[in-house]
Design a protein around this motif. Structure first.
Motif, PDB file in Angstrom:
ATOM      1  N   ILE A   1      21.661  20.527 -50.053  1.00 30.24           N
ATOM      2  CA  ILE A   1      20.772  21.687 -49.907  1.00 30.24           C
ATOM      3  C   ILE A   1      19.764  21.728 -51.051  1.00 30.24           C
ATOM      4  N   LYS A   2      20.231  21.489 -52.264  1.00 35.39           N
ATOM      5  CA  LYS A   2      19.345  21.507 -53.436  1.00 35.39           C
ATOM      6  C   LYS A   2      18.261  20.440 -53.318  1.00 35.39           C
ATOM      7  N   ASP A   3      18.650  19.224 -52.950  1.00 31.35           N
ATOM      8  CA  ASP A   3      17.666  18.146 -52.857  1.00 31.35           C
ATOM      9  C   ASP A   3      16.729  18.301 -51.657  1.00 31.35           C
ATOM     10  N   VAL A   4      17.190  18.922 -50.584  1.00 35.49           N
ATOM     11  CA  VAL A   4      16.284  19.180 -49.452  1.00 35.49           C
ATOM     12  C   VAL A   4      15.180  20.137 -49.894  1.00 35.49           C
ATOM     13  N   LYS A   5      15.532  21.134 -50.697  1.00 34.07           N
ATOM     14  CA  LYS A   5      14.523  22.071 -51.191  1.00 34.07           C
ATOM     15  C   LYS A   5      13.521  21.383 -52.111  1.00 34.07           C
ATOM     16  N   GLU A   6      13.996  20.393 -52.883  1.00 40.49           N
ATOM     17  CA  GLU A   6      13.125  19.717 -53.837  1.00 40.49           C
ATOM     18  C   GLU A   6      12.359  18.539 -53.233  1.00 40.49           C
TER      19      GLU A   6
END
Length: 118
Positions: A75-80
Motif C-alpha cells: 500500500i505504501k509503495d503504491v502511493k509512492e
C-alpha cells in the motif's frame, strides 16, 4: 501490561491455529497460507491496525503479522510509485525478516545436521 496484551493477542492467534488443526482436515501448510492471507486482507482493509496497536509484538510476530507487513508495504509503495509498488512494496517491507529466516535456518541446519524422518 504490554506483555500481557501481546500474550493475549498472540495466544489467540495460536488458539485459532490449534482449533483449525484439531477440528478441520486442513494441513499445516494450508493453515500457514490462510494465516498469511488473512493478515494481508485484514491489513489491506484496516482491521489489523487496531490489533497491532493493542497487541504489538503479539500481533506482528505470528504469521498474520507477516501478511500485514506485506500489505502495508504494498500500500505504501503504491502511493509512492504507482502500480509497480504493488509488486515491490511487500518485498521491500519484509526483506529483513525473510533474509533473517533464511540465514538462521541455514545456520541451524549446519549446527544440528537435520535428517529426514525414517
Amino acid at each position: 501490561m504490554d506483555y500481557i496484551r501481546a500474550f493475549i493477542v498472540g495466544g489467540t492467534i495460536c488458539l485459532i491455529g490449534q482449533i483449525l488443526m484439531d477440528k478441520t482436515s486442513f494441513t499445516p501448510a494450508r493453515i500457514l497460507v490462510s494465516f498469511v492471507t488473512a493478515g494481508v486482507i485484514l491489513g489491506a482493509i484496516g482491521i489489523y491496525d487496531p490489533i497491532v496497536e493493542y497487541g504489538k509484538a503479539g500481533a506482528t510476530v505470528p504469521l498474520p503479522g507477516f501478511g500485514y507487513a506485506l500489505a502495508k508495504g504494498a500500500i505504501k509503495d503504491v502511493k509512492e510509485m504507482g502500480i509497480i509498488g504493488a509488486f515491490t512494496g511487500g518485498i521491500k517491507a519484509t526483506a529483513a525478516g525473510i533474509a533473517a529466516a533464511i540465514f538462521f535456518g541455514y545456520l541451524m541446519a549446519i549446527i544440528f545436521n537435520p535428517r529426514a524422518k525414517s
